[in-house]
Scaffold this motif. Structure first.
Motif, PDB file in Angstrom:
ATOM      1  N   GLU A 191      -8.849  23.111  15.706  1.00 57.25           N
ATOM      2  CA  GLU A 191      -7.721  24.032  15.579  1.00 57.25           C
ATOM      3  C   GLU A 191      -8.155  25.361  14.990  1.00 57.25           C
ATOM      4  O   GLU A 191      -7.725  26.430  15.407  1.00 57.25           O
ATOM      5  N   ILE A 192      -9.066  25.338  14.001  1.00 63.39           N
ATOM      6  CA  ILE A 192      -9.548  26.587  13.411  1.00 63.39           C
ATOM      7  C   ILE A 192     -10.324  27.384  14.438  1.00 63.39           C
ATOM      8  O   ILE A 192     -10.165  28.601  14.567  1.00 63.39           O
ATOM      9  N   ALA A 193     -11.199  26.701  15.210  1.00 61.35           N
ATOM     10  CA  ALA A 193     -11.985  27.400  16.232  1.00 61.35           C
ATOM     11  C   ALA A 193     -11.099  27.979  17.312  1.00 61.35           C
ATOM     12  O   ALA A 193     -11.357  29.059  17.839  1.00 61.35           O
ATOM     13  N   ALA A 194     -10.012  27.257  17.666  1.00 65.10           N
ATOM     14  CA  ALA A 194      -9.128  27.741  18.723  1.00 65.10           C
ATOM     15  C   ALA A 194      -8.373  28.989  18.304  1.00 65.10           C
ATOM     16  O   ALA A 194      -8.019  29.816  19.134  1.00 65.10           O
ATOM     17  N   ASN A 195      -8.108  29.143  17.019  1.00 67.40           N
ATOM     18  CA  ASN A 195      -7.375  30.312  16.536  1.00 67.40           C
ATOM     19  C   ASN A 195      -8.256  31.530  16.313  1.00 67.40           C
ATOM     20  O   ASN A 195      -7.752  32.627  16.104  1.00 67.40           O
ATOM     21  N   GLU A 196      -9.573  31.363  16.311  1.00 65.72           N
ATOM     22  CA  GLU A 196     -10.467  32.490  16.101  1.00 65.72           C
ATOM     23  C   GLU A 196     -10.675  33.249  17.412  1.00 65.72           C
ATOM     24  O   GLU A 196     -10.987  32.640  18.435  1.00 65.72           O
ATOM     25  N   PRO A 197     -10.542  34.615  17.434  1.00 63.26           N
ATOM     26  CA  PRO A 197     -10.758  35.382  18.673  1.00 63.26           C
ATOM     27  C   PRO A 197     -12.237  35.402  19.045  1.00 63.26           C
ATOM     28  O   PRO A 197     -13.114  35.412  18.188  1.00 63.26           O
ATOM     29  N   PHE A 198     -12.521  35.415  20.349  1.00 58.24           N
ATOM     30  CA  PHE A 198     -13.901  35.434  20.831  1.00 58.24           C
ATOM     31  C   PHE A 198     -14.462  36.848  20.712  1.00 58.24           C
ATOM     32  O   PHE A 198     -13.862  37.810  21.182  1.00 58.24           O
ATOM     33  N   VAL A 199     -15.581  36.969  20.054  1.00 57.98           N
ATOM     34  CA  VAL A 199     -16.254  38.260  19.872  1.00 57.98           C
ATOM     35  C   VAL A 199     -17.646  38.162  20.490  1.00 57.98           C
ATOM     36  O   VAL A 199     -18.489  37.419  19.974  1.00 57.98           O
ATOM     37  N   PRO A 200     -17.904  38.863  21.599  1.00 55.22           N
ATOM     38  CA  PRO A 200     -19.233  38.781  22.217  1.00 55.22           C
ATOM     39  C   PRO A 200     -20.297  39.403  21.330  1.00 55.22           C
ATOM     40  O   PRO A 200     -20.041  40.373  20.606  1.00 55.22           O
ATOM     41  N   GLU A 201     -21.502  38.859  21.381  1.00 54.92           N
ATOM     42  CA  GLU A 201     -22.613  39.340  20.578  1.00 54.92           C
ATOM     43  C   GLU A 201     -23.688  39.942  21.485  1.00 54.92           C
ATOM     44  O   GLU A 201     -23.919  39.470  22.595  1.00 54.92           O
ATOM     45  N   TRP A 202     -24.336  40.998  20.992  1.00 54.71           N
ATOM     46  CA  TRP A 202     -25.441  41.601  21.723  1.00 54.71           C
ATOM     47  C   TRP A 202     -26.670  40.713  21.584  1.00 54.71           C
ATOM     48  O   TRP A 202     -27.025  40.292  20.488  1.00 54.71           O
ATOM     49  N   ARG A 203     -27.295  40.423  22.710  1.00 57.50           N
ATOM     50  CA  ARG A 203     -28.514  39.642  22.732  1.00 57.50           C
ATOM     51  C   ARG A 203     -29.617  40.463  23.404  1.00 57.50           C
ATOM     52  O   ARG A 203     -29.338  41.311  24.250  1.00 57.50           O
TER      53      ARG A 203
END
Length: 575
Positions: A191-203
């Motif tokens: 539930e905590i992971a589902a509420n966190e917005p996805f933020v792409p990371e530079w690789r």
């Protein structure tokens, strides 16, 4: 109690469910067991009233929770003291009765109303006195659980009786809504992971041997073949993605589905491209990185040719070439340079990722046996001036091209014609050069004629602003048209071998008052000088540069070379 649980947050339900279930089941089991035991072990005619000693400040009635301690612990402690007194054979008559709790078991206990002890009865007449052989016995654990259940059920969780009187639910709850866990099992981490917005990371990816962008995009970036081809078609420089060198690095981002969201790739340390993709569109923008301007001082001594001496200080080939172009406007390297002459050069460049880019000479100081010269770049027009604001650039260049080319036939009014042998004046200067060499305007002016002649071949005539006129013969291709405005240094034609010519060359003439003169010896007009506000601004802006040049220190690396013993110098070497 069910209403209380239902009103709590879902996470609290999860935590309280095992406790409530355990208390309810065990409490009910203990109470029933105790009643059964009392039915067969004791005389049911005895009173069912239990005298429990409480704190002196507690008034009779339902125990209050307006205490410093929590109500459940206080109630349990009260009951525990009563049990301990029984175990130690302390007469209950010796305990202070703060409150009488009436426990009405079941009908099977056959408790008569006249057997109930009121709060006004004296301890000596209490039927539960140890002297009474029929004293009722209640299991310790059952008593504790009963107190807890009674406390919760009677609303004693409220800290104030007035609040208990007004307590109510937020809204009515139907039978269907009494399901506590109708949403399914709770996994807090999910539930905590589902509420966190996805933020792409530079690789960052480093190109390996055998890598191709097409294969990498399909395997790592989740792109189809058509998407790859569409991206390559949009790239301004597709070779950045199709011609990779091992070790080249680029950066990328993936979206939540593992597909390419952004790509950042550089063509050089300063310039590159940023690609942004979504489900509907692909956008490509340019990247321009600004470097940190750094000044470097180079100092050396002439030993041999000036170009080799300058390169020995650490200057790059490009910086030496620019330095030579700056000095040759005032300094003749064949005649004016001597062994032992000293020079200092202040160079500014942009540092990006440790690389020096776009070097530019800010100032030059030459201390020679035949000439002393100090030149400063003007930030306003990027032209070089003396510290007093005198322009270094003439208003008319001596040569209409870059570089050096051999004079195959000089200006000569008494020249003998190479074919007829007769005296045929040569009123121009011929430079032997390959066909297609760029010819440049020596000064500002306007194109007067562009034509083709049987003897002169293709030619151009330009009238300049200072009144001089120039002509260019035997061209292969004119690059301007009649009436065009040209500026100093602009390409106007390509040299050739048209007309009556014995080989590829450029015939160049300078006319003063419509008379041909020797272009290599004619006096050329000097450039302008700064004055007024322009001069004041120039001196203010170049003051730090001149101070660094005079002191030889800029806070950065200072390179210096001295002539080594036994090294031969040749003053007549060309740069």
């Amino acid at each position: 109690m069910m209403r209380i649980l239902h009103s709590l947050p879902r996470t609290h339900k999860l935590l309280l469910l095992p406790v409530a279930t355990m208390v309810t089941v065990l409490g009910a089991h203990k109470i029933v067991s105790t009643l059964e035991d009392s039915r067969y072990e004791h005389d049911t005619t005895q009173t069912d009233t239990l005298l429990v000693p409480l704190e002196p400040n507690i008034s009779p009635g339902v125990p209050s929770l307006a205490l410093d301690r929590d109500p459940v612990s206080e109630a349990i402690d009260v009951a525990s003291r009563a049990v301990d007194a029984t175990r130690e054979h302390v007469p209950l008559s010796q305990l202070t009765a703060s409150e009488v709790v009436d426990i009405d078991f079941i009908d099977a206990a056959q408790a008569g109303r006249d057997a109930v002890v009121s709060a006004t009865d004296t301890p000596a007449t209490s039927p539960l006195s140890p002297s009474d052989d029929s004293t009722r016995h209640i299991d310790d654990a059952a008593r504790h659980i009963a107190v807890v259940l009674g406390t919760v059920a009677s609303g004693m969780l409220a800290s104030d009786k007035r609040l208990m009187a007004d307590a109510t639910s937020y809204e009515d709850i139907s039978e269907d809504e009494l399901e506590l866990f109708d949403e399914g099992p709770i996994i807090l981490e999910e539930e905590i992971a589902a509420n966190e917005p996805f933020v792409p990371e530079w690789r960052t990816y480093t190109v390996q041997s055998g890598d191709t962008f097409t294969a990498l995009a399909q395997d790592r970036f989740g792109m189809g073949y058509r998407e790859v081809m569409a991206l390559l078609d949009k790239m301004p420089e597709p070779e950045l993605l199709t011609r990779w060198n091992v070790g080249k690095r680029f950066e990328y981002q993936l979206d939540a589905e593992g597909k390419l969201a952004a790509l950042r790739i550089m063509s050089n340390p300063r310039d590159g491209y940023l690609v942004k993709r979504d489900a509907d569109n692909t956008e490509i923008s340019t990247i321009e990185r600004a470097g940190e301007a750094t000044q470097r001082m180079f100092a050396g001594t002439v030993s041999g040719s000036f170009a080799r001496s300058a390169q020995a200080t650490g200057l790059t080939s490009a910086e030496v070439a620019e330095l030579s172009q700056v000095l040759e406007k005032k300094l003749d390297f064949r005649r004016d340079t001597r062994r032992g002459d000293r020079f200092e050069v202040l160079v500014e460049s942009d540092i990006i990722d440790g690389q020096s880019l776009d070097p530019r000479i800010l100032a030059v100081k030459y201390d020679g046996s035949r000439m002393d010269l100090t030149l400063l770049r003007n930030p306003q027009d990027n032209q070089f001036y003396t510290p007093d604001g005198v322009s270094l650039d003439p208003s008319f260049n001596r040569y209409p091209f870059d570089g050096q080319y051999r004079i195959s036939s000089p200006f000569n009014p008494q020249r003998h014609h190479p074919v007829t042998g007769r005296i045929s004046p040569h009123k121009g200067t011929d430079f032997a050069m390959p066909v297609g060499t760029a010819v440049k305007a020596p000064a500002n002016g306007r194109v007067e004629k562009v034509g083709n002649h049987p003897a002169a071949g293709r030619y151009i005539v330009i009238r300049h602003d200072n009144g001089y006129k120039t002509r260019y013969l035997h061209l292969s291709k004119p690059l301007v048209s009649r009436g065009d405005r040209v500026t100093m240094g602009e390409r106007i034609a390509l040299s050739g071998n048209t007309g009556r010519s014995t080989g590829p060359h450029l015939h160049y003439e300078v006319l003063v008052n419509n008379n041909q003169v020797n272009a290599m010896k004619v006096a050329l007009p000097e450039g302008g000088s700064l004055s007024g506000e322009a001069l004041a601004s120039f001196k203010h802006q170049t003051e730090p540069v001149l101070a660094a040049l005079e002191s030889g220190q800029t806070g950065t690396v200072v390179a210096s070379t001295q002539p080594s013993d036994g090294e031969d110098g040749d003053e007549d070497d060309e740069s």
